[in-house]
Design an enzyme around this catalytic site. Structure first.
Site, mmCIF file in Angstrom:
data_model
loop_
_atom_site.group_PDB
_atom_site.id
_atom_site.type_symbol
_atom_site.label_atom_id
_atom_site.label_comp_id
_atom_site.label_asym_id
_atom_site.label_seq_id
_atom_site.Cartn_x
_atom_site.Cartn_y
_atom_site.Cartn_z
ATOM 1 N N ASP A 157 7.562 6.554 3.421
ATOM 2 C CA ASP A 157 6.305 6.264 2.849
ATOM 3 C C ASP A 157 4.944 5.675 3.416
ATOM 4 O O ASP A 157 4.988 5.606 4.585
ATOM 5 C CB ASP A 157 6.752 5.373 1.497
ATOM 6 C CG ASP A 157 5.918 5.679 0.147
ATOM 7 O OD1 ASP A 157 4.879 6.408 0.213
ATOM 8 O OD2 ASP A 157 6.561 5.297 -0.808
ATOM 9 N N GLU A 190 3.074 10.947 2.326
ATOM 10 C CA GLU A 190 1.638 10.156 2.388
ATOM 11 C C GLU A 190 0.779 11.101 1.395
ATOM 12 O O GLU A 190 -0.491 10.726 1.635
ATOM 13 C CB GLU A 190 1.154 10.158 3.827
ATOM 14 C CG GLU A 190 0.846 11.310 4.655
ATOM 15 C CD GLU A 190 -0.509 12.073 4.118
ATOM 16 O OE1 GLU A 190 -0.440 12.969 3.422
ATOM 17 O OE2 GLU A 190 -1.565 11.627 4.670
ATOM 18 N N TRP A 191 1.415 11.419 0.230
ATOM 19 C CA TRP A 191 0.423 12.117 -0.857
ATOM 20 C C TRP A 191 -0.441 13.057 -0.693
ATOM 21 O O TRP A 191 -1.396 13.157 -1.567
ATOM 22 C CB TRP A 191 -0.153 10.724 -1.520
ATOM 23 C CG TRP A 191 1.217 9.449 -1.611
ATOM 24 C CD1 TRP A 191 2.428 9.591 -2.012
ATOM 25 C CD2 TRP A 191 0.588 8.222 -1.216
ATOM 26 N NE1 TRP A 191 2.864 8.180 -1.788
ATOM 27 C CE2 TRP A 191 1.994 7.404 -1.306
ATOM 28 C CE3 TRP A 191 -0.458 7.534 -0.739
ATOM 29 C CZ2 TRP A 191 1.898 6.047 -0.964
ATOM 30 C CZ3 TRP A 191 -0.258 6.381 -0.288
ATOM 31 C CH2 TRP A 191 0.563 5.488 -0.552
ATOM 32 N N GLY A 192 -0.318 13.499 0.531
ATOM 33 C CA GLY A 192 -1.468 14.715 0.590
ATOM 34 C C GLY A 192 -2.889 14.256 1.024
ATOM 35 O O GLY A 192 -3.876 14.942 1.223
ATOM 36 N N ASP A 212 1.916 10.562 -7.087
ATOM 37 C CA ASP A 212 3.446 10.556 -7.632
ATOM 38 C C ASP A 212 3.335 11.426 -8.965
ATOM 39 O O ASP A 212 2.281 11.503 -9.889
ATOM 40 C CB ASP A 212 3.704 9.209 -8.095
ATOM 41 C CG ASP A 212 4.187 8.353 -6.736
ATOM 42 O OD1 ASP A 212 4.127 8.857 -5.655
ATOM 43 O OD2 ASP A 212 4.532 6.999 -7.022
HETATM 44 C C1 GLA Z 1 5.510 5.628 -3.636
HETATM 45 C C2 GLA Z 1 6.139 6.925 -3.533
HETATM 46 C C3 GLA Z 1 7.070 7.100 -4.522
HETATM 47 C C4 GLA Z 1 8.140 6.006 -4.521
HETATM 48 C C5 GLA Z 1 7.591 4.478 -4.332
HETATM 49 C C6 GLA Z 1 8.484 3.573 -4.131
HETATM 50 O O1 GLA Z 1 4.783 5.587 -4.858
HETATM 51 O O2 GLA Z 1 5.107 7.895 -3.690
HETATM 52 O O3 GLA Z 1 7.942 8.305 -4.624
HETATM 53 O O4 GLA Z 1 8.976 6.043 -3.172
HETATM 54 O O5 GLA Z 1 6.416 4.534 -3.412
HETATM 55 O O6 GLA Z 1 7.909 2.352 -3.963
#
Ligand code: GLA
Length: 416
Positions: A157, A190-192, A212
């Site tokens: 993450d 890393e969410w893009g 997310d």
């Molecule tokens: C981030 C990630 C999620 C999850 C949470 C855990 O938000 O994007 O998918 O793993 O952390 O804390």
């Protein structure tokens, strides 16, 4: 003479360095040969957040077997955030002793004994998103520890990473995993933010392309400093990314919300089908121990899983969109295609699709249908009363319920 002495000196220094093992060349690339089709499994986060413990994980492995999911292709049981305890005096990480009293090695052995694999979670920063110890500064020790435990998959993450560069940070953990020597899938999370699709294919096996997922079909959840996205919002965010995906390197639009209660069965079906069309990882996020019959049927639909797991590994694309009705196509092995009619609207919509007037062309992967010259048989991927006999010589007529799909496999039976 002076030159000769210098040369001899340099040569002997390098020989000493080599003898000491200093000729090791760091390998910053991923372990090849893994995730050749989109990974399938289960992850604790969407349903349980921080409430993870070894009994629950073992029960989930049991349920993956008894529900038929393992036989349908699901492999990974992934523990997300909050399994961590403290680091010891030497910096090695240990699981929370209350939640995982038998330790991670015993848990991995248990999961492996069921014919499944175990995944774990860490973070490139000082702390995970849930405030547990992150891997920053401990990458090589953590990778050694995971390998010693028998871990098969690492979701990594991006919280608390101030001052780090994503590409470098993920290369560091890739190098650490390589050095640890165990084939571990690396899931970049890393969410893009830093375009992981551009550098991710060499470094990891999948990368999150968005923030997310939120457990709704069509909504945005505003958390103030960040937003979470409904199924349709995430789908729209995949635009332009398909050219980066392929066997061993996938776009990851986040884990499934199928069976988590907020979506209707129609919406679950649409969500699952579209993730298969995106060649997305199919990581269930529900409680496998108490699934309804409908949820099990969605998650184990072999026809849809075959579309997801097709060996060509080409992500599907949107062919057209009109009044909330979208047509999606995905090229499959052997000249087959999957074609999906997705109804994003809140009332049923009629489909009357004349194949001959609508040849499908994939400009990026240079593939196209030939409805005029070839024969394809049609199979409805969800309809249990599979009609099987239709061919693309006739227009296709169907009704798509609200927030649902009609999904077809076109099998090439005669080629001109
Ligand atoms: C981030 C990630 C999620 C999850 C949470 C855990 O938000 O994007 O998918 O793993 O952390 O804390």
């Amino acid at each position: 003479m002076k030159k000769l002495i210098t040369a001899l000196f340099v040569a002997s220094v390098s020989l000493i360095a080599m003898a000491q093992g200093n000729n090791y060349v760091q390998d910053y690339t991923k372990y090849e040969g893994l995730a050749l089709t989109p990974p399938m499994g289960w992850n604790s986060w969407n349903k349980f957040a921080c409430n993870v413990d070894e009994n629950m994980i073992k029960q989930m492995a049991d349920a993956m077997v008894s529900s038929g999911m393992r036989d349908a292709g699901y492999t990974y049981i992934n523990i997300d955030d909050c399994w961590h305890g403290d680091r010891d005096a030497q910096g090695f990480i240990h699981p929370d002793a209350k939640r995982f009293p038998s330790g991670m090695k015993a848990l991995a052995d248990y999961v492996h004994s069921k014919g499944l694999k175990l995944g774990i979670y860490s973070d490139a920063g000082s702390q995970t998103c849930g405030g547990r110890p992150g891997s920053r500064g401990y990458e090589f020790q953590d990778a050694q520890q995971y390998a010693a435990w028998g871990i098969d998959y690492l979701k990594y993450d991006w919280c608390n990473t101030e001052g780090l560069k994503a590409e470098g940070a993920y290369k560091t953990i890739a190098a650490a995993l390589k050095k640890a020597g165990r084939p571990i899938v690396l899931s970049i999370c890393e969410w893009g933010n830093d375009k992981p699709w551009e550098w991710g294919p060499a470094v990891g096996h999948l990368w999150r392309s968005t923030g997310d997922i939120y457990n709704c079909f069509d909504c945005v959840k505003d958390h103030g400093t960040w937003k979470a996205w409904g199924v349709m919002q995430i789908l729209d965010k995949q635009e332009g990314l398909r050219k980066y995906a392929g066997p061993g390197h996938w776009n990851d639009p986040d884990m499934l919300e199928v069976g988590n209660g907020a979506l209707t069965v129609n919406e679950d079906r649409a969500h699952f089908t579209m993730w298969a069309m995106l060649a997305a990882p199919l990581i269930a996020g529900n409680d496998l121990r108490s699934m309804s019959k409908e949820t099990t049927e969605v998650l184990t639909n072999k026809n849809v899983i075959a579309v997801s797991q097709d060996k060509l590994g080409i992500e599907g694309f949107k062919v057209s969109a009109k009044d909330g009705l979208e047509i999606w196509a995905k090229p499959l092995q052997g000249g087959d295609w999957a074609v999906v009619f997705l109804n994003r609207g809140t009332t049923a919509q009629k489909v009357d699709f004349d194949w001959l007037k609508n040849e499908i062309k994939d400009d990026i992967f240079n593939l196209q249908t030939s409805f005029a010259a070839n024969t394809y048989t049609l199979k409805n991927l969800w309809d249990k009363k599979d009609k099987g006999t239709a061919t693309t010589k006739k227009a296709f007529k169907a009704e798509v319920p609200a927030h649902d799909v009609v999904a077809l496999r076109l099998t090439l039976t005669k080629k001109k």
